[in-house]
Write a protein that holds these residues in place. Structure first.
Motif, PDB file in Angstrom:
ATOM      1  N   GLU A  35       0.834  -1.202   0.000  1.00 50.31           N
ATOM      2  CA  GLU A  35       0.000   0.000   0.000  1.00 50.31           C
ATOM      3  C   GLU A  35       0.867   1.249   0.000  1.00 50.31           C
ATOM      4  OE1 GLU A  35      -2.917   2.352   3.099  1.00 50.31           O
ATOM      5  OE2 GLU A  35      -2.731   0.196   3.256  1.00 50.31           O
ATOM      6  N   PHE A  36       1.880   1.274   0.851  1.00 54.59           N
ATOM      7  CA  PHE A  36       2.729   2.450   0.931  1.00 54.59           C
ATOM      8  C   PHE A  36       3.638   2.566  -0.287  1.00 54.59           C
ATOM      9  CE2 PHE A  36       1.218   2.640   5.181  1.00 54.59           C
ATOM     10  CZ  PHE A  36       1.254   3.987   5.477  1.00 54.59           C
ATOM     11  N   ALA A  37       4.120   1.454  -0.791  1.00 53.59           N
ATOM     12  CA  ALA A  37       4.997   1.491  -1.958  1.00 53.59           C
ATOM     13  C   ALA A  37       4.266   2.094  -3.152  1.00 53.59           C
ATOM     14  CB  ALA A  37       5.490   0.086  -2.281  1.00 53.59           C
ATOM     15  N   SER A  38       2.982   1.818  -3.294  1.00 52.03           N
ATOM     16  CA  SER A  38       2.238   2.321  -4.437  1.00 52.03           C
ATOM     17  C   SER A  38       1.995   3.823  -4.336  1.00 52.03           C
ATOM     18  CB  SER A  38       0.898   1.585  -4.564  1.00 52.03           C
ATOM     19  OG  SER A  38       0.077   1.884  -3.457  1.00 52.03           O
ATOM     20  N   GLU A  39       2.129   4.399  -3.142  1.00 56.59           N
ATOM     21  CA  GLU A  39       1.908   5.838  -2.968  1.00 56.59           C
ATOM     22  C   GLU A  39       3.211   6.623  -3.070  1.00 56.59           C
ATOM     23  OE1 GLU A  39      -0.087   6.432   0.723  1.00 56.59           O
ATOM     24  OE2 GLU A  39      -1.759   5.144   0.179  1.00 56.59           O
ATOM     25  N   THR A  40       4.331   5.948  -3.242  1.00 58.72           N
ATOM     26  CA  THR A  40       5.624   6.616  -3.278  1.00 58.72           C
ATOM     27  C   THR A  40       6.034   6.882  -4.714  1.00 58.72           C
ATOM     28  OG1 THR A  40       6.284   5.511  -1.244  1.00 58.72           O
ATOM     29  CG2 THR A  40       8.046   6.429  -2.594  1.00 58.72           C
ATOM     30  N   ASN A  41       6.363   8.130  -5.002  1.00 56.99           N
ATOM     31  CA  ASN A  41       6.855   8.496  -6.318  1.00 56.99           C
ATOM     32  C   ASN A  41       8.380   8.468  -6.268  1.00 56.99           C
ATOM     33  OD1 ASN A  41       7.754   9.830  -8.601  1.00 56.99           O
ATOM     34  ND2 ASN A  41       6.068  11.283  -8.627  1.00 56.99           N
ATOM     35  N   ALA A  42       8.978   7.394  -6.777  1.00 57.79           N
ATOM     36  CA  ALA A  42      10.424   7.200  -6.674  1.00 57.79           C
ATOM     37  C   ALA A  42      11.185   8.329  -7.361  1.00 57.79           C
ATOM     38  CB  ALA A  42      10.817   5.852  -7.269  1.00 57.79           C
ATOM     39  N   GLN A  43      10.703   8.790  -8.480  1.00 57.11           N
ATOM     40  CA  GLN A  43      11.398   9.857  -9.212  1.00 57.11           C
ATOM     41  C   GLN A  43      11.388  11.146  -8.394  1.00 57.11           C
ATOM     42  OE1 GLN A  43      13.075   9.283 -12.021  1.00 57.11           O
ATOM     43  NE2 GLN A  43      13.884  11.334 -11.795  1.00 57.11           N
ATOM     44  N   GLU A  44      10.297  11.439  -7.742  1.00 59.52           N
ATOM     45  CA  GLU A  44      10.206  12.642  -6.903  1.00 59.52           C
ATOM     46  C   GLU A  44      11.155  12.541  -5.706  1.00 59.52           C
ATOM     47  OE1 GLU A  44       8.956  16.364  -5.403  1.00 59.52           O
ATOM     48  OE2 GLU A  44       8.970  15.445  -7.394  1.00 59.52           O
ATOM     49  N   VAL A  45      11.259  11.356  -5.108  1.00 60.97           N
ATOM     50  CA  VAL A  45      12.178  11.156  -3.991  1.00 60.97           C
ATOM     51  C   VAL A  45      13.614  11.369  -4.448  1.00 60.97           C
ATOM     52  CG1 VAL A  45      13.092   9.447  -2.372  1.00 60.97           C
ATOM     53  CG2 VAL A  45      10.628   9.651  -2.706  1.00 60.97           C
ATOM     54  N   ARG A  46      13.972  10.840  -5.620  1.00 60.06           N
ATOM     55  CA  ARG A  46      15.330  11.033  -6.140  1.00 60.06           C
ATOM     56  C   ARG A  46      15.624  12.515  -6.354  1.00 60.06           C
ATOM     57  NH1 ARG A  46      13.781   6.680  -9.686  1.00 60.06           N
ATOM     58  NH2 ARG A  46      14.597   4.728  -8.890  1.00 60.06           N
ATOM     59  N   ARG A  47      14.646  13.238  -6.902  1.00 53.37           N
ATOM     60  CA  ARG A  47      14.823  14.666  -7.148  1.00 53.37           C
ATOM     61  C   ARG A  47      15.049  15.408  -5.833  1.00 53.37           C
ATOM     62  NH1 ARG A  47      12.686  19.204  -6.625  1.00 53.37           N
ATOM     63  NH2 ARG A  47      10.763  18.468  -5.704  1.00 53.37           N
ATOM     64  N   GLN A  48      14.263  15.073  -4.835  1.00 49.83           N
ATOM     65  CA  GLN A  48      14.409  15.724  -3.538  1.00 49.83           C
ATOM     66  C   GLN A  48      15.765  15.397  -2.914  1.00 49.83           C
ATOM     67  OE1 GLN A  48      10.996  14.461  -1.314  1.00 49.83           O
ATOM     68  NE2 GLN A  48       9.591  15.832  -2.397  1.00 49.83           N
ATOM     69  N   ASN A  49      16.227  14.167  -3.075  1.00 52.63           N
ATOM     70  CA  ASN A  49      17.543  13.789  -2.546  1.00 52.63           C
ATOM     71  C   ASN A  49      18.650  14.572  -3.236  1.00 52.63           C
ATOM     72  OD1 ASN A  49      16.440  12.002  -0.739  1.00 52.63           O
ATOM     73  ND2 ASN A  49      16.829  10.189  -1.990  1.00 52.63           N
ATOM     74  N   GLN A  50      18.555  14.724  -4.547  1.00 52.39           N
ATOM     75  CA  GLN A  50      19.562  15.487  -5.284  1.00 52.39           C
ATOM     76  C   GLN A  50      19.559  16.943  -4.827  1.00 52.39           C
ATOM     77  OE1 GLN A  50      18.485  14.766  -9.367  1.00 52.39           O
ATOM     78  NE2 GLN A  50      19.885  13.023  -9.555  1.00 52.39           N
ATOM     79  N   GLN A  51      18.383  17.500  -4.635  1.00 57.97           N
ATOM     80  CA  GLN A  51      18.264  18.887  -4.188  1.00 57.97           C
ATOM     81  C   GLN A  51      18.891  19.046  -2.805  1.00 57.97           C
ATOM     82  OE1 GLN A  51      16.946  21.465  -6.053  1.00 57.97           O
ATOM     83  NE2 GLN A  51      17.854  22.709  -4.457  1.00 57.97           N
ATOM     84  N   SER A  52      18.650  18.082  -1.930  1.00 62.80           N
ATOM     85  CA  SER A  52      19.206  18.116  -0.589  1.00 62.80           C
ATOM     86  C   SER A  52      20.736  18.071  -0.636  1.00 62.80           C
ATOM     87  CB  SER A  52      18.670  16.939   0.224  1.00 62.80           C
ATOM     88  OG  SER A  52      19.275  16.893   1.485  1.00 62.80           O
ATOM     89  N   GLN A  53      21.289  17.206  -1.473  1.00 63.64           N
ATOM     90  CA  GLN A  53      22.747  17.112  -1.610  1.00 63.64           C
ATOM     91  C   GLN A  53      23.319  18.412  -2.156  1.00 63.64           C
ATOM     92  OE1 GLN A  53      24.824  14.705  -0.553  1.00 63.64           O
ATOM     93  NE2 GLN A  53      23.041  13.729   0.325  1.00 63.64           N
ATOM     94  N   ALA A  54      22.643  19.021  -3.115  1.00 58.53           N
ATOM     95  CA  ALA A  54      23.108  20.283  -3.687  1.00 58.53           C
ATOM     96  C   ALA A  54      23.101  21.371  -2.614  1.00 58.53           C
ATOM     97  CB  ALA A  54      22.225  20.687  -4.863  1.00 58.53           C
ATOM     98  N   ASN A  55      22.077  21.404  -1.794  1.00 53.05           N
ATOM     99  CA  ASN A  55      21.992  22.407  -0.733  1.00 53.05           C
ATOM    100  C   ASN A  55      23.089  22.203   0.301  1.00 53.05           C
ATOM    101  OD1 ASN A  55      19.765  23.527  -1.940  1.00 53.05           O
ATOM    102  ND2 ASN A  55      18.284  22.528  -0.635  1.00 53.05           N
ATOM    103  N   LYS A  56      23.431  20.961   0.598  1.00 57.01           N
ATOM    104  CA  LYS A  56      24.513  20.680   1.547  1.00 57.01           C
ATOM    105  C   LYS A  56      25.827  21.237   1.001  1.00 57.01           C
ATOM    106  CE  LYS A  56      23.049  16.353   3.689  1.00 57.01           C
ATOM    107  NZ  LYS A  56      23.397  14.942   3.810  1.00 57.01           N
ATOM    108  N   GLY A  57      26.063  21.025  -0.297  1.00 62.61           N
ATOM    109  CA  GLY A  57      27.298  21.499  -0.908  1.00 62.61           C
ATOM    110  C   GLY A  57      27.405  23.009  -0.858  1.00 62.61           C
ATOM    111  N   GLN A  58      26.322  23.717  -1.046  1.00 66.57           N
ATOM    112  CA  GLN A  58      26.326  25.173  -1.003  1.00 66.57           C
ATOM    113  C   GLN A  58      26.616  25.672   0.410  1.00 66.57           C
ATOM    114  OE1 GLN A  58      22.520  26.282  -2.539  1.00 66.57           O
ATOM    115  NE2 GLN A  58      23.023  25.721  -4.649  1.00 66.57           N
TER     116      GLN A  58
END
Length: 61
Positions: A35-58
């Motif tokens: 049920e929870f897996a079907s509600e997770t947008n994997a691509q959106e999670v990856r995008r958010q992770n990349q954004q978080s890493q970019a913010n850490k670098g800044q």
């Protein structure tokens, strides 16, 4: 004092009953996880992770 019933532990636990409950529990857990897996947008999670890493670098520069 030896236990004569092979389906019971020395503490009096019904082994067959425990196995049945475990099987039912695992079935429910699988459905819950799906049920929870079907509600997770994997691509959106990856995008958010990349954004978080970019913010850490800044913040470190």
């Amino acid at each position: 004092m030896a236990n004569q019933n092979p389906n019971q532990t020395s503490a009096g636990t019904n082994v067959q009953k425990v196995r049945q409950q475990n099987a039912q529990s695992q079935g429910g857990a699988g459905q819950f996880g799906t049920e929870f897996a079907s509600e997770t947008n994997a691509q959106e999670v990856r995008r958010q992770n990349q954004q978080s890493q970019a913010n850490k670098g800044q913040g470190n520069s």
